[in-house]
Design an enzyme around this catalytic site. Structure first.
Site, PDB file in Angstrom:
ATOM      1  N   ASP A  92       0.803  -1.256   0.104  1.00 28.99           N
ATOM      2  CA  ASP A  92      -0.113  -0.075   0.086  1.00 28.99           C
ATOM      3  C   ASP A  92       1.016   1.280  -0.003  1.00 28.99           C
ATOM      4  O   ASP A  92       1.462   1.545   0.922  1.00 28.99           O
ATOM      5  CB  ASP A  92      -0.944   0.030   1.347  1.00 28.99           C
ATOM      6  CG  ASP A  92      -2.042   1.174   1.438  1.00 28.99           C
ATOM      7  OD1 ASP A  92      -2.102   1.572   0.108  1.00 28.99           O
ATOM      8  OD2 ASP A  92      -2.243   1.563   2.309  1.00 28.99           O
TER       9      ASP A  92
ATOM     10  N   GLU B 185      -1.270  -1.348  -4.803  1.00 31.51           N
ATOM     11  CA  GLU B 185      -2.522  -0.627  -4.963  1.00 31.51           C
ATOM     12  C   GLU B 185      -1.982   0.476  -6.235  1.00 31.51           C
ATOM     13  O   GLU B 185      -1.275   1.311  -6.297  1.00 31.51           O
ATOM     14  CB  GLU B 185      -3.040   0.100  -3.841  1.00 31.51           C
ATOM     15  CG  GLU B 185      -4.404   0.842  -3.989  1.00 31.51           C
ATOM     16  CD  GLU B 185      -4.897   1.305  -2.760  1.00 31.51           C
ATOM     17  OE1 GLU B 185      -5.731   0.974  -2.254  1.00 31.51           O
ATOM     18  OE2 GLU B 185      -4.126   2.205  -2.292  1.00 31.51           O
TER      19      GLU B 185
ATOM     20  N   ASP C 153      -2.811   0.951   6.788  1.00 32.51           N
ATOM     21  CA  ASP C 153      -1.842   0.789   5.731  1.00 32.51           C
ATOM     22  C   ASP C 153      -1.315  -0.692   5.752  1.00 32.51           C
ATOM     23  O   ASP C 153      -1.286  -1.174   4.655  1.00 32.51           O
ATOM     24  CB  ASP C 153      -0.682   1.804   5.668  1.00 32.51           C
ATOM     25  CG  ASP C 153      -1.259   3.260   5.817  1.00 32.51           C
ATOM     26  OD1 ASP C 153      -1.531   3.507   4.630  1.00 32.51           O
ATOM     27  OD2 ASP C 153      -1.308   3.777   6.894  1.00 32.51           O
TER      28      ASP C 153
END
Length: 183
Positions: free
Chosen positions: A11, A71, A144
Site C-alpha cells: 500500500d 494498489e 496501511d
C-alpha cells in the site's frame, strides 16, 4: 508446477507505506509478515523515496516474494497528493523490477470487492473480513498494513487457479456451462 509461492502486497504512500506478505502453500494463504514504513518525520521528499526503495528491497531480499501486488493510483481532488503517491508507487515498483519480480496492480475498489464482496467497504470492514479469514485473535491496527495484506490477498484470489478454472474458454463453452442464461 507448484502453486506454492509468496505474494508481497504494498500500500504505497509517502508518509506511511504498508507491506504484507502471504505465503501460499497448497492453495492456502497464510500471513508471513506485515509492517509499516513510517516516513512522517522525514521532510525531504527524495529521502522518503530513497527509504521506500531501500525498505522494499530489504523485504524482498529477506522474504523472496514471487510476485508483487500494489494498489494502483486512484483519482483524487488533490493533484499534489496524487503525484506524491505516484512517486511512492513508482519507487516500490522499481525495487521489485530491480529484483525481476512480476508486478500486478489493483484498483482500490477491486481490492475491496475481492475481499469483502463490495467495492464500497470501509477499511474497518476490510480488516474484519481478513481477521476472520485468517482466524486471528489480533490483527494489525494500522490501516496501511491491513490494506497491504488485502492487496496481496486480492492478487491471490485473482490469480488462484481454482477461480480461473471455471471461466469459459469460448462462447460455446459459456453456453455449455450456462444453458439457463442464454436464450
Amino acid at each position: 508446477m507448484s502453486n506454492d509461492r509468496i505474494i508481497m502486497g504494498i500500500d504505497p504512500g509517502t508518509n506511511l507505506m504498508g507491506y504484507g506478505l502471504i505465503r501460499v502453500v497448497d492453495k492456502k494463504p497464510q500471513i508471513l509478515v506485515s509492517g509499516v514504513l513510517d516516513l512522517k518525520k522525514i521532510s525531504d521528499p527524495y529521502i522518503k523515496l530513497q527509504k521506500i526503495f531501500q525498505r522494499t528491497l530489504q523485504v524482498i531480499d529477506e522474504y523472496k516474494p514471487d510476485e508483487l501486488a500494489i494498489e494502483s493510483q486512484f483519482f483524487g481532488k488533490n493533484i499534489q497528493s496524487m503525484l506524491k503517491l505516484g512517486r511512492a508507487q513508482g519507487v516500490a515498483i522499481s525495487a521489485a523490477l530491480h529484483r525481476n519480480i512480476p508486478i500486478f496492480e489493483y484498483a482500490p475498489k477491486k481490492i475491496k470487492l475481492a475481499i469483502t464482496g463490495t467495492g464500497l467497504a470501509s477499511k474497518e470492514q476490510l480488516a474484519t473480513v481478513l481477521q476472520r479469514f485468517f482466524n486471528l485473535k489480533e490483527f494489525p491496527q494500522n490501516s496501511d498494513e491491513t490494506d497491504a495484506i488485502a492487496i496481496a490477498m486480492c492478487h491471490f484470489f485473482q490469480s488462484n487457479s481454482i477461480a480461473s478454472a471455471g471461466k469459459p474458454k469460448s462462447w460455446a463453452d459459456f453456453v455449455k456451462k450456462n444453458p439457463g442464461r442464454v436464450k
